[in-house]
Design a protein around this motif. Structure first.
Motif, PDB file in Angstrom:
ATOM      1  N   LEU A   1      14.921 -23.456 -24.197  1.00 51.22           N
ATOM      2  CA  LEU A   1      14.189 -22.121 -23.936  1.00 51.22           C
ATOM      3  C   LEU A   1      12.807 -22.325 -23.506  1.00 51.22           C
ATOM      4  O   LEU A   1      12.178 -21.791 -22.708  1.00 51.22           O
ATOM      5  CB  LEU A   1      14.556 -20.973 -24.950  1.00 51.22           C
ATOM      6  N   ASP A   2      11.997 -23.225 -24.267  1.00 48.03           N
ATOM      7  CA  ASP A   2      10.662 -23.448 -24.203  1.00 48.03           C
ATOM      8  C   ASP A   2      10.451 -24.040 -22.642  1.00 48.03           C
ATOM      9  O   ASP A   2       9.443 -23.665 -22.092  1.00 48.03           O
ATOM     10  CB  ASP A   2      10.192 -24.693 -25.239  1.00 48.03           C
ATOM     11  N   VAL A   3      11.371 -25.070 -22.196  1.00 50.39           N
ATOM     12  CA  VAL A   3      10.983 -25.655 -20.931  1.00 50.39           C
ATOM     13  C   VAL A   3      11.582 -24.798 -19.770  1.00 50.39           C
ATOM     14  O   VAL A   3      11.073 -25.216 -18.581  1.00 50.39           O
ATOM     15  CB  VAL A   3      11.560 -26.995 -20.933  1.00 50.39           C
ATOM     16  N   LEU A   4      12.617 -23.826 -20.113  1.00 50.08           N
ATOM     17  CA  LEU A   4      13.174 -23.014 -19.027  1.00 50.08           C
ATOM     18  C   LEU A   4      12.156 -22.407 -18.249  1.00 50.08           C
ATOM     19  O   LEU A   4      11.345 -21.739 -18.794  1.00 50.08           O
ATOM     20  CB  LEU A   4      14.353 -22.342 -19.691  1.00 50.08           C
TER      21      LEU A   4
ATOM     22  N   PHE B   1      12.707 -12.805 -24.088  1.00 45.42           N
ATOM     23  CA  PHE B   1      12.919 -11.475 -23.163  1.00 45.42           C
ATOM     24  C   PHE B   1      11.703 -11.231 -22.236  1.00 45.42           C
ATOM     25  O   PHE B   1      11.901 -10.651 -21.312  1.00 45.42           O
ATOM     26  CB  PHE B   1      13.373 -10.309 -24.041  1.00 45.42           C
ATOM     27  N   LEU B   2      10.548 -11.454 -22.784  1.00 45.95           N
ATOM     28  CA  LEU B   2       9.304 -11.281 -22.088  1.00 45.95           C
ATOM     29  C   LEU B   2       9.472 -12.099 -20.594  1.00 45.95           C
ATOM     30  O   LEU B   2       8.645 -11.823 -19.544  1.00 45.95           O
ATOM     31  CB  LEU B   2       8.091 -11.567 -22.773  1.00 45.95           C
ATOM     32  N   LYS B   3      10.040 -13.321 -20.501  1.00 45.24           N
ATOM     33  CA  LYS B   3      10.020 -14.121 -19.580  1.00 45.24           C
ATOM     34  C   LYS B   3      11.709 -14.112 -18.914  1.00 45.24           C
ATOM     35  O   LYS B   3      11.907 -14.927 -17.993  1.00 45.24           O
ATOM     36  CB  LYS B   3       9.944 -15.499 -19.785  1.00 45.24           C
ATOM     37  N   HIS B   4      12.362 -13.036 -19.125  1.00 48.46           N
ATOM     38  CA  HIS B   4      13.694 -12.626 -18.599  1.00 48.46           C
ATOM     39  C   HIS B   4      14.555 -13.968 -18.626  1.00 48.46           C
ATOM     40  O   HIS B   4      15.429 -14.270 -17.763  1.00 48.46           O
ATOM     41  CB  HIS B   4      13.417 -12.436 -17.256  1.00 48.46           C
TER      42      HIS B   4
ATOM     43  N   ARG C   1      10.792 -19.234 -15.939  1.00 47.67           N
ATOM     44  CA  ARG C   1      10.953 -17.773 -16.147  1.00 47.67           C
ATOM     45  C   ARG C   1      12.315 -17.280 -15.183  1.00 47.67           C
ATOM     46  O   ARG C   1      12.434 -17.508 -13.874  1.00 47.67           O
ATOM     47  CB  ARG C   1       9.748 -17.213 -15.490  1.00 47.67           C
ATOM     48  N   GLY C   2      13.078 -16.260 -15.760  1.00 48.22           N
ATOM     49  CA  GLY C   2      14.443 -16.148 -15.345  1.00 48.22           C
ATOM     50  C   GLY C   2      15.237 -16.927 -15.374  1.00 48.22           C
ATOM     51  O   GLY C   2      16.469 -16.816 -14.725  1.00 48.22           O
ATOM     52  N   GLY C   3      15.190 -18.276 -15.730  1.00 48.67           N
ATOM     53  CA  GLY C   3      16.254 -19.232 -16.020  1.00 48.67           C
ATOM     54  C   GLY C   3      17.387 -18.939 -17.087  1.00 48.67           C
ATOM     55  O   GLY C   3      17.294 -17.901 -17.593  1.00 48.67           O
ATOM     56  N   THR C   4      18.430 -19.802 -16.634  1.00 47.71           N
ATOM     57  CA  THR C   4      19.403 -19.608 -17.619  1.00 47.71           C
ATOM     58  C   THR C   4      19.798 -20.857 -18.403  1.00 47.71           C
ATOM     59  O   THR C   4      19.735 -22.059 -17.689  1.00 47.71           O
ATOM     60  CB  THR C   4      20.819 -19.239 -16.870  1.00 47.71           C
ATOM     61  N   MET C   5      20.137 -20.791 -19.925  1.00 47.81           N
ATOM     62  CA  MET C   5      20.445 -21.569 -20.575  1.00 47.81           C
ATOM     63  C   MET C   5      21.796 -21.483 -21.005  1.00 47.81           C
ATOM     64  O   MET C   5      22.373 -20.343 -21.522  1.00 47.81           O
ATOM     65  CB  MET C   5      19.761 -21.900 -21.781  1.00 47.81           C
TER      66      MET C   5
END
Length: 337
Positions: free
Chosen positions: A247-250, A275-278, A252-256
């Motif tokens: 999640l840290d490297v993803l 949630f703030l970075k969607h 904004r708006g990306g998917t893990m």
């Protein structure tokens, strides 16, 4: 017929070759003469006694989700395959009657489970789960596909990965990790992968890995990925602390997409940072039969060559599990019959 059965649940020494009657198909069923069956960590967890769904009452237990071979016989009502057809089995087992089976995808089934019984000379299967193989697809390559490659392909679909995307795969040298790197490459994506083994990473570079990170340290991995770029997708089969790393490297708006927890059953997650970075955190189990059909087509047209680390005869199935337990392999371990 011979089977490689688990006679206890403490480890690879508990695999024994036993004789069992050759099965006969009932309505809707088929008997497949198995030519190749790949093993998975799912099988090893059962063998080690780590999967609490199985206990001594299930012994002797014949595992093996992923099999390919030739249809020996079919039961009444079977129309999709005939004796002599070369096939691979989709190991998904679904109820066919819940709302998720009706609405799809099938791996959302409320009673979703997996086939076992491929580590044998013959296997009794649901005939509707068989996919016929083109002549250009070997049984060994076909048997490598169902669990690892189907799981990875479905994860890539869930993350909507396409050309030019950057995909991060922590633990890139395990079964799902290797499949993820290969398939992301087929889709035209750029890949980042990690491993504790420099030797394994060197092998992965020949399979399409663009950026190799030789580390298992969370902080080192965060920094190294950041130096490369901001991933559009993370394919996470490790869980544990690597969920927050992903999640840290993803972007904004990306998917893990998460399909496993080999590094830890539980993860601490920075909820505001997500949630703030969607950012999207998505669970995924296995794939669908159409996913497997697509993978067979990719192998048939030469776009994908499943990575096989080593093959073993049926009587050496225990040695195959020992190799998996020792984490010496890159790619699939396949039992040939």
């Amino acid at each position: 017929m011979r089977v490689a059965a688990f006679t206890d649940m403490t480890g690879p020494d508990d695999v024994s070759i036993l004789d069992r009657p050759t099965p006969q198909p009932g309505p809707g069923e088929a008997v497949v003469d198995v030519e190749a069956a790949s093993i998975n960590r799912h099988d090893l967890w059962i063998l080690e006694g780590a999967d609490t769904r199985y206990d001594d009452d299930d012994l002797p237990f014949v595992s093996g989700l992923d099999l390919a071979g030739t249809v020996r016989a079919v039961g009444d009502g079977v129309t999709g395959v005939t004796p002599g057809d070369r096939v691979v089995l989709c190991p998904n087992q679904t109820c066919g009657s819940c709302r998720f089976c009706y609405e799809g995808p099938e791996n959302l089934c409320e009673s979703f489970s997996l086939f076992h019984g491929g580590l044998a000379e013959s296997a009794l299967v649901d005939a509707s789960r068989l996919i016929t193989l083109p002549d250009s697809v070997s049984s060994t390559h076909a048997a490598a596909l169902p669990t690892a490659y189907m799981t990875a392909y479905h994860m890539l679909r869930r993350a909507s990965v396409g050309p030019t995307d950057l995909v991060f795969v922590p633990g890139a040298t395990g079964g799902v990790g290797v499949a993820s790197i290969q398939l992301a490459t087929v889709l035209g994506a750029e890949t980042i992968g990690t491993s504790s083994s420099r030797t394994k990473l060197d092998r992965m570079e020949h399979l399409g890995l663009d950026h190799a990170i030789h580390s298992t340290d969370a902080d080192e991995i965060r920094a190294a990925v950041g130096d490369i770029g901001t991933p559009d997708a993370v394919l996470n089969h490790l869980g544990g602390e690597f969920t927050q790393v992903g999640l840290d490297v993803l972007r904004r708006g990306g998917t893990m997409v998460v399909c496993g927890g080999t590094a830890g059953r539980y993860s601490e997650v920075d909820i505001p940072g997500m949630f703030l970075k969607h950012k999207r955190l998505v669970g995924s189990t296995m794939g669908t039969q159409p996913d497997l059909e697509t993978l067979v087509d990719l192998v048939a047209d030469g776009s994908l060559v499943p990575e096989i680390d080593e093959t073993y005869p049926l009587e050496e199935t225990g040695a195959a599990f020992a190799a998996m337990q020792n984490r010496d392999s890159v790619g699939k371990l396949v039992v040939t019959i």
